[in-house]
Design an enzyme around this catalytic site. Structure first.
Site, PDB file in Angstrom:
ATOM      1  N   ASN A 137       7.566   2.330  -0.065  1.00  0.00           N
ATOM      2  CA  ASN A 137       8.018   3.207   1.022  1.00  0.00           C
ATOM      3  C   ASN A 137       8.459   2.323   2.180  1.00  0.00           C
ATOM      4  OD1 ASN A 137       8.300   5.039   3.091  1.00  0.00           O
ATOM      5  ND2 ASN A 137       6.128   5.580   3.220  1.00  0.00           N
ATOM      6  N   TRP A 138       9.763   2.197   2.341  1.00  0.00           N
ATOM      7  CA  TRP A 138      10.292   1.287   3.370  1.00  0.00           C
ATOM      8  C   TRP A 138      10.191   1.870   4.769  1.00  0.00           C
ATOM      9  CZ3 TRP A 138      15.546  -1.068   1.281  1.00  0.00           C
ATOM     10  CH2 TRP A 138      15.300  -1.678   0.043  1.00  0.00           C
ATOM     11  N   LYS A 139       9.907   3.155   4.871  1.00  0.00           N
ATOM     12  CA  LYS A 139       9.848   3.846   6.176  1.00  0.00           C
ATOM     13  C   LYS A 139      11.159   3.631   6.937  1.00  0.00           C
ATOM     14  CE  LYS A 139       4.897   3.506   5.892  1.00  0.00           C
ATOM     15  NZ  LYS A 139       3.619   3.582   6.565  1.00  0.00           N
ATOM     16  N   HIS A 150       4.037  12.902   3.707  1.00  0.00           N
ATOM     17  CA  HIS A 150       3.448  11.644   4.179  1.00  0.00           C
ATOM     18  C   HIS A 150       2.716  11.909   5.502  1.00  0.00           C
ATOM     19  CE1 HIS A 150       3.093   7.594   5.808  1.00  0.00           C
ATOM     20  NE2 HIS A 150       3.214   7.176   4.562  1.00  0.00           N
ATOM     21  N   GLU A 197       2.679  10.406   8.196  1.00  0.00           N
ATOM     22  CA  GLU A 197       3.521  10.255   9.386  1.00  0.00           C
ATOM     23  C   GLU A 197       4.381  11.502   9.607  1.00  0.00           C
ATOM     24  OE1 GLU A 197       5.170   6.455   8.235  1.00  0.00           O
ATOM     25  OE2 GLU A 197       3.170   5.599   8.464  1.00  0.00           O
ATOM     26  N   GLU A 247      -3.614   8.687   0.371  1.00  0.00           N
ATOM     27  CA  GLU A 247      -3.439   7.676   1.411  1.00  0.00           C
ATOM     28  C   GLU A 247      -4.351   8.003   2.591  1.00  0.00           C
ATOM     29  OE1 GLU A 247       0.691   5.661   1.074  1.00  0.00           O
ATOM     30  OE2 GLU A 247       0.924   7.469   2.257  1.00  0.00           O
ATOM     31  N   GLY A 285      -0.985   1.030   7.374  1.00  0.00           N
ATOM     32  CA  GLY A 285      -0.410   0.111   8.350  1.00  0.00           C
ATOM     33  C   GLY A 285      -1.429  -0.565   9.240  1.00  0.00           C
ATOM     34  N   SER A 298      -2.303  -0.023   3.220  1.00  0.00           N
ATOM     35  CA  SER A 298      -2.507  -1.473   3.308  1.00  0.00           C
ATOM     36  C   SER A 298      -2.715  -2.149   1.949  1.00  0.00           C
ATOM     37  CB  SER A 298      -3.666  -1.799   4.269  1.00  0.00           C
ATOM     38  OG  SER A 298      -3.346  -1.362   5.584  1.00  0.00           O
ATOM     39  N   GLY A 349       3.635   0.459   1.706  1.00  0.00           N
ATOM     40  CA  GLY A 349       4.502   0.451   2.877  1.00  0.00           C
ATOM     41  C   GLY A 349       4.905  -0.973   3.230  1.00  0.00           C
ATOM     42  N   GLY A 350       4.218  -1.551   4.207  1.00  0.00           N
ATOM     43  CA  GLY A 350       4.563  -2.875   4.746  1.00  0.00           C
ATOM     44  C   GLY A 350       4.842  -3.938   3.689  1.00  0.00           C
TER      45      GLY A 350
HETATM   46  P1  PGA Z   1       1.125   0.587   4.365  1.00  0.00           P
HETATM   47  O1  PGA Z   1       1.810   2.036   4.246  1.00  0.00           O
HETATM   48  O2  PGA Z   1       1.141  -0.013   2.971  1.00  0.00           O
HETATM   49  O3  PGA Z   1       2.006  -0.183   5.306  1.00  0.00           O
HETATM   50  O4  PGA Z   1      -0.250   0.769   4.859  1.00  0.00           O
HETATM   51  C1  PGA Z   1       1.571   2.866   3.139  1.00  0.00           C
HETATM   52  C2  PGA Z   1       2.302   4.171   3.319  1.00  0.00           C
HETATM   53  O5  PGA Z   1       2.369   4.666   4.447  1.00  0.00           O
HETATM   54  O6  PGA Z   1       2.837   4.750   2.351  1.00  0.00           O
END
Ligand code: PGA
Length: 249
Positions: free
Chosen positions: A9-11, A95, A97, A167, A173, A212, A233-234
């Protein structure tokens, strides 16, 4: 056998030139991979170009969101058919967010899940508790409610198409990941709850862990019996890290 999936997930990261550079780097670092299934979820603006680059490769393409209607006067929104016709197979829905910053309720997520399936996209449905909810011992209550609400009224046929991502919000993050045992406990809870509704089918649904995940902790998490992959994500923006995670699976 459940499908193992590693999704990135590149956001809201990567312009088109940057996206192409990242995908080219990944292809040369990872090579061909069928198992796990690798799903890349760049921002909307990069989907078409990344789709062209992925032609003939084993990677799948995912979007990070979509609207809950098929077409019409919804300025600024993206319909599922628009995604499907450019080569997108998966869509991340609900998600944390989206839930937090864009007020997406379980009801909205449920509408999107149903429409995604109807259109032919595979929804990756995200659920997870916040830190204060975990500390108050409400993890199962919250995760159970989100699960029931997001998947409300899905027939068995529809449920077969779904991927779940657990999640925990406090792990996203933050560099603070759930231990493999903590994650496994919630994954098992999710599968058992789904078994009550869908019996056998619950054993076939892939439940991904997210929060993470790194090249270093992926192996431990992915060794757990009910963890069928990761939503990253990251670390999905870093070629060496994402390669390690794919190899761990
Ligand atoms: P993260 O994000 O790996 O940066 O914690 C995961 C996600 O939000 O899907």
């Amino acid at each position: 056998m459940r499908l193992k999936i590693i999704a990135g997930n590149w956001k809201m990261n990567k312009t088109n030139p940057e996206a192409l550079e990242l995908v080219r780097g990944l292809i040369s670092s990872v090579g061909h991979v069928d198992n796990p299934r690798v799903v890349l979820c760049p921002p909307f603006t990069a989907l078409s170009e990344v789709a062209r680059l992925l032609k003939g490769h084993s990677y799948f393409l995912g979007a990070q969101n979509m609207y809950s209607k098929e077409s019409g006067a919804f300025t600024g929104e993206i319909a599922p058919a628009m995604l499907l016709t450019i080569g997108v197979s998966y869509v991340i829905l609900g998600h944390s967010e989206r839930r937090e910053y864009f007020s997406e309720s379980d009801g909205i997520v449920n509408e999107k899940v149903k429409l995604a399936i109807k259109t032919g996209l595979i929804p990756i449905v995200c659920i997870g508790e916040k830190l204060e909810e975990r500390e108050q011992g409400k993890t199962e209550e919250v995760v159970g409610r989100q699960l029931d609400g997001s998947l409300a009224n899905l027939s068995e046929e529809e449920f077969r198409k779904v991927v779940i991502a657990y999640e925990p919000v406090w792990a996203i993050g933050t560099g603070r990941t759930a231990t493999p045992e903590m994650a496994q406990e919630v994954h098992r809870f999710i599968r058992e709850r789904l078994e009550k509704r869908y019996s056998e089918l619950a054993r076939q649904v892939s439940i991904l862990y997210g929060g993470s995940v790194t090249g270093e902790n992926a192996h431990g998490l992915l060794s757990m019996p009910d963890i069928d992959g990761a939503l990253v994500g990251g670390a999905s923006l870093k070629i060496d890290q994402f390669t390690k995670i794919i190899k761990s699976a």
